[in-house]
Design a protein around this motif. Structure first.
Motif, PDB file in Angstrom:
ATOM      1  N   THR A  80      24.551  32.731  33.739  1.00 21.75           N
ATOM      2  CA  THR A  80      25.677  32.937  32.835  1.00 21.75           C
ATOM      3  C   THR A  80      25.405  32.100  31.590  1.00 21.75           C
ATOM      4  OG1 THR A  80      27.105  31.095  33.550  1.00 21.75           O
ATOM      5  CG2 THR A  80      27.225  33.143  34.821  1.00 21.75           C
ATOM      6  N   THR A  81      25.927  32.524  30.447  1.00 19.62           N
ATOM      7  CA  THR A  81      25.624  31.853  29.185  1.00 19.62           C
ATOM      8  C   THR A  81      26.899  31.595  28.396  1.00 19.62           C
ATOM      9  OG1 THR A  81      25.426  33.709  27.634  1.00 19.62           O
ATOM     10  CG2 THR A  81      23.562  33.325  29.141  1.00 19.62           C
ATOM     11  N   PRO A  82      26.830  30.710  27.388  1.00 18.92           N
ATOM     12  CA  PRO A  82      28.001  30.472  26.535  1.00 18.92           C
ATOM     13  C   PRO A  82      28.468  31.699  25.761  1.00 18.92           C
ATOM     14  CG  PRO A  82      26.443  28.665  26.340  1.00 18.92           C
ATOM     15  CD  PRO A  82      25.750  29.741  27.117  1.00 18.92           C
ATOM     16  N   LEU A  83      27.629  32.718  25.649  1.00 17.76           N
ATOM     17  CA  LEU A  83      28.015  33.932  24.930  1.00 17.76           C
ATOM     18  C   LEU A  83      28.742  34.931  25.820  1.00 17.76           C
ATOM     19  CD1 LEU A  83      24.819  34.564  22.751  1.00 17.76           C
ATOM     20  CD2 LEU A  83      26.896  33.296  22.158  1.00 17.76           C
ATOM     21  N   ASP A  84      28.769  34.690  27.124  1.00 14.78           N
ATOM     22  CA  ASP A  84      29.467  35.587  28.041  1.00 14.78           C
ATOM     23  C   ASP A  84      30.981  35.435  27.890  1.00 14.78           C
ATOM     24  OD1 ASP A  84      27.081  36.530  29.054  1.00 14.78           O
ATOM     25  OD2 ASP A  84      27.053  35.120  30.735  1.00 14.78           O
ATOM     26  N   THR A  85      31.691  36.444  28.336  1.00 14.29           N
ATOM     27  CA  THR A  85      33.150  36.392  28.349  1.00 14.29           C
ATOM     28  C   THR A  85      33.605  35.777  29.669  1.00 14.29           C
ATOM     29  OG1 THR A  85      33.252  38.393  27.001  1.00 14.29           O
ATOM     30  CG2 THR A  85      35.256  37.752  28.176  1.00 14.29           C
ATOM     31  N   PRO A  86      34.426  34.733  29.625  1.00 13.26           N
ATOM     32  CA  PRO A  86      34.903  34.161  30.886  1.00 13.26           C
ATOM     33  C   PRO A  86      35.865  35.115  31.598  1.00 13.26           C
ATOM     34  CG  PRO A  86      36.051  33.162  29.034  1.00 13.26           C
ATOM     35  CD  PRO A  86      34.978  34.041  28.444  1.00 13.26           C
ATOM     36  N   GLY A  87      36.106  34.821  32.858  1.00 11.75           N
ATOM     37  CA  GLY A  87      37.038  35.643  33.620  1.00 11.75           C
ATOM     38  C   GLY A  87      36.386  36.286  34.822  1.00 11.75           C
ATOM     39  N   LYS A  88      36.959  37.366  35.271  1.00  8.17           N
ATOM     40  CA  LYS A  88      36.535  38.033  36.501  1.00  8.17           C
ATOM     41  C   LYS A  88      35.273  38.851  36.269  1.00  8.17           C
ATOM     42  CE  LYS A  88      38.085  41.512  39.853  1.00  8.17           C
ATOM     43  NZ  LYS A  88      39.204  42.427  40.204  1.00  8.17           N
ATOM     44  N   LYS A  89      34.278  38.644  37.157  1.00  9.05           N
ATOM     45  CA  LYS A  89      33.055  39.441  37.178  1.00  9.05           C
ATOM     46  C   LYS A  89      32.899  40.018  38.585  1.00  9.05           C
ATOM     47  CE  LYS A  89      32.033  37.658  33.099  1.00  9.05           C
ATOM     48  NZ  LYS A  89      32.098  38.427  31.841  1.00  9.05           N
ATOM     49  N   VAL A  90      32.347  41.217  38.661  1.00  4.94           N
ATOM     50  CA  VAL A  90      32.154  41.863  39.962  1.00  4.94           C
ATOM     51  C   VAL A  90      30.733  41.650  40.437  1.00  4.94           C
ATOM     52  CG1 VAL A  90      32.168  44.045  41.226  1.00  4.94           C
ATOM     53  CG2 VAL A  90      33.922  43.581  39.508  1.00  4.94           C
ATOM     54  N   LEU A  91      30.602  41.142  41.650  1.00  5.56           N
ATOM     55  CA  LEU A  91      29.317  40.968  42.318  1.00  5.56           C
ATOM     56  C   LEU A  91      29.230  41.987  43.442  1.00  5.56           C
ATOM     57  CD1 LEU A  91      26.698  39.355  42.982  1.00  5.56           C
ATOM     58  CD2 LEU A  91      28.125  37.853  44.395  1.00  5.56           C
ATOM     59  N   ARG A  92      28.201  42.849  43.386  1.00  7.58           N
ATOM     60  CA  ARG A  92      28.030  43.877  44.402  1.00  7.58           C
ATOM     61  C   ARG A  92      26.715  43.666  45.144  1.00  7.58           C
ATOM     62  NH1 ARG A  92      28.289  48.118  41.470  1.00  7.58           N
ATOM     63  NH2 ARG A  92      26.163  48.900  41.527  1.00  7.58           N
ATOM     64  N   ILE A  93      26.809  43.515  46.431  1.00  8.08           N
ATOM     65  CA  ILE A  93      25.637  43.302  47.293  1.00  8.08           C
ATOM     66  C   ILE A  93      25.515  44.500  48.225  1.00  8.08           C
ATOM     67  CG2 ILE A  93      24.487  41.750  48.899  1.00  8.08           C
ATOM     68  CD1 ILE A  93      25.155  40.353  46.328  1.00  8.08           C
ATOM     69  N   THR A  94      24.330  45.093  48.273  1.00 10.03           N
ATOM     70  CA  THR A  94      24.083  46.230  49.160  1.00 10.03           C
ATOM     71  C   THR A  94      22.879  45.932  50.043  1.00 10.03           C
ATOM     72  OG1 THR A  94      24.957  47.787  47.521  1.00 10.03           O
ATOM     73  CG2 THR A  94      23.617  48.701  49.300  1.00 10.03           C
ATOM     74  N   GLY A  95      23.049  46.104  51.336  1.00  7.98           N
ATOM     75  CA  GLY A  95      21.963  45.902  52.287  1.00  7.98           C
ATOM     76  C   GLY A  95      22.441  46.197  53.687  1.00  7.98           C
ATOM     77  N   GLU A  96      21.524  46.567  54.555  1.00 11.72           N
ATOM     78  CA  GLU A  96      21.874  46.868  55.943  1.00 11.72           C
ATOM     79  C   GLU A  96      22.924  47.979  56.035  1.00 11.72           C
ATOM     80  OE1 GLU A  96      20.981  45.120  59.570  1.00 11.72           O
ATOM     81  OE2 GLU A  96      19.696  46.158  58.141  1.00 11.72           O
ATOM     82  N   GLY A  97      22.874  48.925  55.074  1.00  8.93           N
ATOM     83  CA  GLY A  97      23.803  50.032  55.115  1.00  8.93           C
ATOM     84  C   GLY A  97      25.226  49.668  54.734  1.00  8.93           C
ATOM     85  N   GLU A  98      25.419  48.505  54.166  1.00 11.91           N
ATOM     86  CA  GLU A  98      26.757  48.042  53.812  1.00 11.91           C
ATOM     87  C   GLU A  98      26.768  47.573  52.363  1.00 11.91           C
ATOM     88  OE1 GLU A  98      29.599  44.203  54.798  1.00 11.91           O
ATOM     89  OE2 GLU A  98      28.302  44.976  56.378  1.00 11.91           O
ATOM     90  N   THR A  99      27.892  47.754  51.697  1.00 14.08           N
ATOM     91  CA  THR A  99      28.074  47.251  50.341  1.00 14.08           C
ATOM     92  C   THR A  99      29.275  46.325  50.307  1.00 14.08           C
ATOM     93  OG1 THR A  99      27.093  49.205  49.292  1.00 14.08           O
ATOM     94  CG2 THR A  99      28.554  47.851  47.943  1.00 14.08           C
ATOM     95  N   ARG A 100      29.066  45.136  49.757  1.00 15.45           N
ATOM     96  CA  ARG A 100      30.158  44.165  49.598  1.00 15.45           C
ATOM     97  C   ARG A 100      30.436  44.003  48.109  1.00 15.45           C
ATOM     98  NH1 ARG A 100      30.337  40.060  53.338  1.00 15.45           N
ATOM     99  NH2 ARG A 100      32.238  39.433  52.239  1.00 15.45           N
ATOM    100  N   ASN A 101      31.694  44.120  47.725  1.00 15.72           N
ATOM    101  CA  ASN A 101      32.126  43.883  46.351  1.00 15.72           C
ATOM    102  C   ASN A 101      32.979  42.617  46.329  1.00 15.72           C
ATOM    103  OD1 ASN A 101      31.150  46.266  44.774  1.00 15.72           O
ATOM    104  ND2 ASN A 101      32.346  47.375  46.294  1.00 15.72           N
ATOM    105  N   LEU A 102      32.529  41.634  45.553  1.00 17.30           N
ATOM    106  CA  LEU A 102      33.242  40.369  45.491  1.00 17.30           C
ATOM    107  C   LEU A 102      33.621  40.071  44.042  1.00 17.30           C
ATOM    108  CD1 LEU A 102      30.609  39.957  47.622  1.00 17.30           C
ATOM    109  CD2 LEU A 102      31.882  37.879  48.081  1.00 17.30           C
ATOM    110  N   ALA A 103      34.780  39.464  43.861  1.00 15.87           N
ATOM    111  CA  ALA A 103      35.206  39.021  42.536  1.00 15.87           C
ATOM    112  C   ALA A 103      34.762  37.570  42.343  1.00 15.87           C
ATOM    113  CB  ALA A 103      36.718  39.133  42.393  1.00 15.87           C
ATOM    114  N   VAL A 104      34.062  37.318  41.230  1.00 16.56           N
ATOM    115  CA  VAL A 104      33.627  35.961  40.880  1.00 16.56           C
ATOM    116  C   VAL A 104      34.305  35.605  39.555  1.00 16.56           C
ATOM    117  CG1 VAL A 104      31.672  34.482  40.330  1.00 16.56           C
ATOM    118  CG2 VAL A 104      31.417  36.297  42.035  1.00 16.56           C
ATOM    119  N   TRP A 105      34.988  34.474  39.533  1.00 14.53           N
ATOM    120  CA  TRP A 105      35.709  34.049  38.339  1.00 14.53           C
ATOM    121  C   TRP A 105      34.904  32.985  37.614  1.00 14.53           C
ATOM    122  CZ3 TRP A 105      40.138  36.450  36.753  1.00 14.53           C
ATOM    123  CH2 TRP A 105      40.721  37.330  37.681  1.00 14.53           C
ATOM    124  N   ILE A 106      34.551  33.265  36.363  1.00 12.05           N
ATOM    125  CA  ILE A 106      33.778  32.330  35.542  1.00 12.05           C
ATOM    126  C   ILE A 106      34.742  31.614  34.590  1.00 12.05           C
ATOM    127  CG2 ILE A 106      31.817  32.047  33.994  1.00 12.05           C
ATOM    128  CD1 ILE A 106      31.055  33.214  36.685  1.00 12.05           C
TER     129      ILE A 106
END
Length: 286
Positions: A80-106
């Motif tokens: 992440t950088t100082p030029l990014d917009t703070p707030g909620k970002k979506v992290l999506r992980i896919t593996g083992e036939g499953e997808t996890r969507n997580l909210a990450v707050w910067i």
């Protein structure tokens, strides 16, 4: 409804149902990241017969590689950088036939402003295409092998003269989309600069070759998308392709390129983005 059924509902079960077992366990560090932080994502496959296939990691719409740490455990580093917009970002992980969507707050972060006067001579020090292209190619490296281990070392013992993320005015004009991409250490001309971590020398650039902006430059590839760059050097003691160890002298402080006084500029990059080196000096990334 019977008391037993109430208890089953309370703990997420229902009579006759089988609760699915998640295939992925995901850990995000730091827990409360701020602009400039590197996010460390650890992904564990919970099934013992999981195939040795890397998960897919997508953060804020960009895909990043994951590298194995041990059987069924993977790590991804996200900038992440100082030029990014703070707030909620979506992290999506896919593996083992499953997808996890997580909210990450910067979290947002304050960065100070610095005003520099370079004088009329600075206008003749525009970067060359060769210089820009070589530095761009270096920062894009994603070597599968990991060279570093544990906390990074300070590349120079001098006092910090400019910290990471500082915004700047040059000769009274704001530098648009600019932030200080690294840490500046004050030092005497010719004082030694050491490698902050093990790596391979992937870039050596000289003023004589056209490195008019960066000055004499060394780029170290630490592996897996992590790179260090050292600017304004008076001397270079390594060659491209050479492997170096943490703490090894690689050059000396100078004032080549656009520089107002002898100092070392050290920039740390993750997947081509300049991030705050301080957490790496504190050993947050094993």
């Amino acid at each position: 409804m019977t008391r037993m059924r109430e208890l089953l509902l309370l703990f997420g079960f229902w009579v006759g149902q089988v609760t699915p077992v998640l295939a992925l366990a995901v850990q995000v560090r730091p827990e409360t990241p701020q602009l400039g932080d590197t996010l460390e994502i650890r992904i564990r496959y919970e099934q013992p017969d999981s195939p040795d296939v890397a998960p897919t990691v997508v953060f804020a719409g960009k895909t990043y590689p994951a590298f194995p740490m041990q059987p069924r455990l993977w790590q991804a580093l996200l900038p992440t950088t100082p030029l990014d917009t703070p707030g909620k970002k979506v992290l999506r992980i896919t593996g083992e036939g499953e997808t996890r969507n997580l909210a990450v707050w910067i979290k947002n972060r304050f960065f100070p402003t610095q005003r520099l006067w370079l004088g009329p001579a600075s206008s003749s020090l525009e970067p060359t295409e060769l210089e820009l292209n070589r530095v761009r190619e270096f920062k894009a490296l994603t070597t599968p092998e990991r060279y570093w281990q544990g906390a990074f070392l300070r590349p120079h013992p001098g006092a910090v003269t400019t910290g990471f993320g500082v915004r700047r005015y040059y000769n009274g004009e704001s530098a648009q989309d600019y932030y200080h991409r690294g840490i500046d250490y004050g030092g005497t001309l010719g004082s030694p600069v050491v490698a902050p971590a093990a790596g391979q020398v992937a870039l050596v650039g000289l003023v004589a070759q056209g490195f008019r902006l960066h000055g004499n430059t060394i780029g170290l590839d630490h592996g897996q998308g992590v790179t260090s760059i050292f600017l304004h050097l008076s001397r270079i003691d390594v060659r491209e392709g050479e492997r170096v160890r943490a703490g090894q002298v690689i050059g000396a402080v100078g004032s080549t390129g656009i520089s107002t006084a002898p100092h070392l500029h050290w920039g740390l990059y993750v997947h081509g983005q300049s991030i705050d080196p301080l957490p790496w000096l504190q050993g947050r990334f094993p």
